[in-house]
Motif scaffolding. Structure first.
Motif, PDB file in Angstrom:
ATOM      1  N   SER A 150      47.976  21.664   8.369  1.00 33.76           N
ATOM      2  CA  SER A 150      48.104  22.815   7.877  1.00 33.76           C
ATOM      3  C   SER A 150      49.119  23.501   6.757  1.00 33.76           C
ATOM      4  O   SER A 150      48.922  24.389   5.962  1.00 33.76           O
ATOM      5  N   LEU A 151      50.168  23.317   6.718  1.00 36.72           N
ATOM      6  CA  LEU A 151      51.063  23.057   6.193  1.00 36.72           C
ATOM      7  C   LEU A 151      51.568  22.664   4.897  1.00 36.72           C
ATOM      8  O   LEU A 151      51.908  23.423   4.265  1.00 36.72           O
ATOM      9  N   GLU A 152      50.320  21.363   4.580  1.00 34.71           N
ATOM     10  CA  GLU A 152      50.148  21.441   3.008  1.00 34.71           C
ATOM     11  C   GLU A 152      49.639  22.982   2.153  1.00 34.71           C
ATOM     12  O   GLU A 152      50.030  23.628   1.068  1.00 34.71           O
ATOM     13  N   ILE A 193      55.245  23.961  14.707  1.00 37.30           N
ATOM     14  CA  ILE A 193      55.572  24.837  14.557  1.00 37.30           C
ATOM     15  C   ILE A 193      57.195  25.020  14.331  1.00 37.30           C
ATOM     16  O   ILE A 193      57.623  25.472  13.482  1.00 37.30           O
ATOM     17  N   LYS A 194      57.751  23.818  14.784  1.00 39.17           N
ATOM     18  CA  LYS A 194      59.441  23.312  14.327  1.00 39.17           C
ATOM     19  C   LYS A 194      59.826  23.342  12.867  1.00 39.17           C
ATOM     20  O   LYS A 194      60.633  23.365  12.141  1.00 39.17           O
ATOM     21  N   LEU A 195      58.157  22.605  12.463  1.00 36.31           N
ATOM     22  CA  LEU A 195      58.175  22.180  10.658  1.00 36.31           C
ATOM     23  C   LEU A 195      58.212  23.181   9.941  1.00 36.31           C
ATOM     24  O   LEU A 195      58.919  24.007   8.171  1.00 36.31           O
ATOM     25  N   LEU A 196      57.559  24.497  10.376  1.00 36.48           N
ATOM     26  CA  LEU A 196      57.670  25.285   9.428  1.00 36.48           C
ATOM     27  C   LEU A 196      58.523  26.126   9.648  1.00 36.48           C
ATOM     28  O   LEU A 196      58.892  26.877   8.462  1.00 36.48           O
ATOM     29  N   THR A 197      59.157  26.632  10.661  1.00 38.88           N
ATOM     30  CA  THR A 197      60.487  27.341  10.729  1.00 38.88           C
ATOM     31  C   THR A 197      61.503  26.534   9.733  1.00 38.88           C
ATOM     32  O   THR A 197      62.365  27.754   9.461  1.00 38.88           O
ATOM     33  N   ASP A 198      61.768  25.376   9.971  1.00 38.84           N
ATOM     34  CA  ASP A 198      62.937  24.875   9.614  1.00 38.84           C
ATOM     35  C   ASP A 198      62.612  24.458   7.385  1.00 38.84           C
ATOM     36  O   ASP A 198      63.417  25.325   6.813  1.00 38.84           O
ATOM     37  N   TYR A 199      60.924  24.614   7.088  1.00 42.43           N
ATOM     38  CA  TYR A 199      61.062  24.733   6.051  1.00 42.43           C
ATOM     39  C   TYR A 199      61.319  26.608   5.845  1.00 42.43           C
ATOM     40  O   TYR A 199      61.965  26.666   4.712  1.00 42.43           O
ATOM     41  N   PHE A 200      60.941  27.454   6.052  1.00 38.68           N
ATOM     42  CA  PHE A 200      60.074  28.394   5.624  1.00 38.68           C
ATOM     43  C   PHE A 200      61.151  29.700   6.658  1.00 38.68           C
ATOM     44  O   PHE A 200      61.312  30.862   5.715  1.00 38.68           O
ATOM     45  N   GLY A 201      61.632  29.590   7.546  1.00 39.46           N
ATOM     46  CA  GLY A 201      62.616  30.359   8.105  1.00 39.46           C
ATOM     47  C   GLY A 201      62.256  31.489   8.242  1.00 39.46           C
ATOM     48  O   GLY A 201      61.811  31.582   9.172  1.00 39.46           O
ATOM     49  N   SER A 202      63.576  32.508   7.866  1.00 30.06           N
ATOM     50  CA  SER A 202      62.830  33.386   8.378  1.00 30.06           C
ATOM     51  C   SER A 202      61.768  34.349   7.502  1.00 30.06           C
ATOM     52  O   SER A 202      60.920  35.682   8.070  1.00 30.06           O
ATOM     53  N   GLN A 203      60.626  33.995   6.739  1.00 32.12           N
ATOM     54  CA  GLN A 203      59.253  34.532   6.497  1.00 32.12           C
ATOM     55  C   GLN A 203      57.987  33.963   8.263  1.00 32.12           C
ATOM     56  O   GLN A 203      57.293  34.576   7.433  1.00 32.12           O
ATOM     57  N   VAL A 204      58.880  32.870   8.855  1.00 34.11           N
ATOM     58  CA  VAL A 204      57.765  32.435   9.960  1.00 34.11           C
ATOM     59  C   VAL A 204      58.098  34.317  10.762  1.00 34.11           C
ATOM     60  O   VAL A 204      58.970  34.584  10.988  1.00 34.11           O
ATOM     61  N   PHE A 205      56.687  34.720  11.177  1.00 31.25           N
ATOM     62  CA  PHE A 205      56.422  36.016  12.120  1.00 31.25           C
ATOM     63  C   PHE A 205      57.308  35.428  13.836  1.00 31.25           C
ATOM     64  O   PHE A 205      57.182  33.692  14.370  1.00 31.25           O
TER      65      PHE A 205
END
Length: 259
Positions: A150-152, A193-205
């Motif tokens: 999904s990250l791609e 979810i860790k990868l998502l937040t590590d990469y996109f930071g505050s953009q993640v709800f």
């Protein structure tokens, strides 16, 4: 009026579930919500109890002279411009992304006085319809299923959004990335979810939509999760998402309005 595109080029990310249940959670608070179902599968229309056959969404995309047929739904405060399989033939009516975006922008502008939020459901592709929506909407919400692949899809749709801002002079901004189908029992969900937040930071709800059997059952009864299982964890998740969406929008109140 805030126009929020809910999009991700990958299927199975809970895009329609987000549209229906975020809409219901906002409607529950007294906001006037319009769902525009632009997915040829028309799952949002079905889930909300809309008509089985309709050309409303196709006309809304392809004809700026058309008056959209707006239907009541099973969710309080939520109405729908119904989708249908005829959207698959959209390319026969409009072929240019700029023209398509202009038509949709004009039709959205006509609705400005009547709605607090317009939620635009999109196909699970980056084809003409999704690009049209990205060029007309004010904000983008990207649901992301807790699967590595999904990250791609997230990267691709964000890159496409940036590209369209540069080439089509669109104004869409990222409202947020939403982790969906989260299962706290699995290490994989936690890793993604860790990868998502590590990469996109505050953009993640901060809100996470957890896996829930009640949420899977709700479409069969043509009810939002808030109606079908009001006290479920899924209902709590979508109410929390509504709160966070409102908070983010209030922080940027002077931006992203339909002109």
């Amino acid at each position: 009026m805030r126009t929020i595109a809910v999009a991700n080029q990958k299927g199975g990310c809970s895009k329609t579930s987000t549209v229906v249940n975020l809409g219901a959670a906002l409607g529950e608070r007294g906001y006037k919500i319009l769902v525009v179902d632009l997915d040829p599968q028309a799952n949002a229309t079905y889930w909300l109890g809309g008509p089985a056959s309709s050309r409303s969404a196709l006309k809304f995309l392809s004809d700026n002279e058309a008056i959209p047929v707006i239907e009541k739904t099973s969710a309080k405060g939520v109405f729908v411009v119904a989708g249908s399989s005829e959207l698959s033939n959209y390319h026969e009516y409009v072929t240019d992304v700029y023209v398509a975006g202009t038509i949709l922008t004009e039709n959205l502008y006509k609705l400005k006085a009547n709605w607090d939020f317009v939620l635009l459901d999109t196909p699970p592709t980056l084809g003409l319809i999704t690009q049209c929506v990205l060029s007309a909407a004010g904000e983008l919400l990207v649901p992301v299923a807790m699967q590595t692949l999904s990250l791609e899809g997230v990267v691709k749709i964000i890159n496409k959004t940036r590209e369209m801002r540069e080439t089509n002079n669109t104004k869409i901004e990222i409202l947020g990335l939403l982790a969906t189908r989260f299962d706290s029992r699995t290490n994989h969900s936690k890793e993604v979810i860790k990868l998502l937040t590590d990469y996109f930071g505050s953009q993640v709800f901060d809100t996470v939509i957890r896996e829930n059997i009640r949420l899977a059952e709700a479409p069969s009864f043509k009810q939002s999760i808030l109606s079908y299982a009001s006290k479920s964890k899924a209902s709590a998740d979508f109410r929390a998402l509504a709160t966070e969406v409102i908070t983010r929008i209030d922080a940027n109140r002077d931006q992203y309005e339909v002109n």
